[in-house]
Design a protein around this motif. Structure first.
Motif, PDB file in Angstrom:
ATOM      1  N   PRO A   1      -4.689  -3.199  -5.822  1.00 18.65           N
ATOM      2  CA  PRO A   1      -3.707  -4.061  -5.157  1.00 18.65           C
ATOM      3  C   PRO A   1      -4.212  -4.700  -3.864  1.00 18.65           C
ATOM      4  O   PRO A   1      -3.796  -5.802  -3.512  1.00 18.65           O
TER       5      PRO A   1
ATOM      6  N   ASP B   1       2.881  -3.093   0.553  1.00 18.03           N
ATOM      7  CA  ASP B   1       4.214  -3.663   0.786  1.00 18.03           C
ATOM      8  C   ASP B   1       4.356  -4.162   2.221  1.00 18.03           C
ATOM      9  O   ASP B   1       4.897  -5.251   2.464  1.00 18.03           O
TER      10      ASP B   1
ATOM     11  N   GLU C   1      -1.267   3.983   0.106  1.00 22.27           N
ATOM     12  CA  GLU C   1      -1.789   2.633  -0.092  1.00 22.27           C
ATOM     13  C   GLU C   1      -0.739   1.679  -0.661  1.00 22.27           C
ATOM     14  O   GLU C   1      -0.713   0.496  -0.302  1.00 22.27           O
ATOM     15  N   ASN C   2       0.132   2.155  -1.531  1.00 22.74           N
ATOM     16  CA  ASN C   2       1.173   1.279  -2.078  1.00 22.74           C
ATOM     17  C   ASN C   2       2.144   0.833  -0.981  1.00 22.74           C
ATOM     18  O   ASN C   2       2.558  -0.329  -0.938  1.00 22.74           O
TER      19      ASN C   2
END
Length: 315
Positions: free
Chosen positions: A271, A246, A241-242
């Motif tokens: 996020p 991005d 997911e990070n």
């Protein structure tokens, strides 16, 4: 404690089950664990009722739960994703694990297309702009899917339905599935890297395994065609997911539509909450009026089949 009139117990990890499924289980006492049962809740119910079967709608079933249910013979998933069940622990204890394969395929395929179209046409964003008083006719340009390439990761019952709709929309449809021996007419099987490079839309339709966890990581996202749309109606653990945050923030991806998440319910704040080009839904792709009945009756049928087989063999 064996339940009302000594009927064997089927535990359902939810607050309800389709009436059609309950009718199939009329020979059992059906015990409901509640809307969002935790591990301790399920363990307590297993110790109290000693179910012969568990129908899994919500939550996970681990070794501790299995050990609390000393009469347990079968764990039946209300759906197709059995990654929420510790299968190794079940095998070690001689407990059968079954899935309602294909029962929610129409619903999930439709939801995948809802997300694809919403991403391509920016439907939620335009709706929000309209409500704020804007008229973006002269500045907005959507993506036309006709003639573009749809890449499917997984070509099971859901993937095939998504493929059929893609063909109807005039898309070139390609797929990666190491277990598929053939593809439907109009679909071409390709290597995964080739799919990433060629696809304008990448849609995930594969189970989550130890081998493919976080398969969509930063490296994979870098190989996906710039400006593509990514849709996931499978399992959240397939995506880092990070890395996705991005890729969406940088414009590497045009948009994403997500119906499943690494941690569910999705934490808040998260996020994703501040990313304007991601469309979110709470893992409801398979939740429709018809799928509710189909998954319930399939789960019940799997319970009955295993218990009848065990009774016939004297187990």
């Amino acid at each position: 404690m064996q339940g009302v009139a000594n009927k064997p117990v089927v535990l359902v990890t939810a607050a309800d089950l389709a009436p059609e499924a309950l009718a199939m289980l009329s020979g059992f006492e059906v015990v409901f664990a509640g809307k969002q049962p935790g591990e301790d809740d399920i363990v307590a119910l297993c110790m109290r009722h000693k179910p012969v079967a568990i129908i899994v709608r919500y939550g996970k079933i681990n070794a501790r739960i299995m050990d609390a249910a000393e009469n347990l013979q079968v764990i039946s998933k209300h759906g197709s994703g059995i990654d929420v069940i510790d299968q190794a622990a079940a095998v070690a204890r001689g407990i059968a694990v079954r899935a309602a394969v294909g029962a929610n395929a129409p619903a999930v395929a439709e939801h995948a297309w809802a997300l694809i179209l919403a991403c391509a046409k920016a439907v939620p964003q335009l709706d929000a702009r309209m409500r704020a008083g804007h008229w973006d006719k002269s500045t907005h340009k959507s993506i036309e899917l006709n003639g573009r390439t749809l890449g499917l990761v997984g070509l099971g019952s859901i993937g095939r339905r998504v493929a059929a709709a893609g063909i109807a929309f005039g898309m070139n449809v390609i797929a990666f599935d190491p277990y598929a021996k053939e593809a439907p007419a109009g679909v071409k099987l390709v290597a995964l890297d080739d799919l990433y490079a060629a696809s304008d839309v990448v849609s995930l339709h594969c189970p989550l395994t130890d081998e493919n966890r976080n398969m969509i990581d930063a490296a994979a996202l870098a190989r996906i065609k710039r400006g593509a749309i990514l849709v996931n109606t499978a399992r959240g653990g397939l995506i880092d997911e990070n890395a996705l945050v991005d890729a969406l923030s940088s414009g590497e991806l045009r948009a994403a539509g997500l119906d499943s998440f690494a941690v569910e319910p999705k934490p808040h704040p998260h996020p994703f909450d501040g990313i304007g080009n991601v469309i979110l839904s709470p893992h409801i792709g398979g939740v429709s009026d018809a799928a509710y009945v189909a998954m319930g009756t399939a789960a019940a049928a799997n319970v009955l089949a295993v218990l009848e087989a065990h009774a016939g063999s004297g187990v």
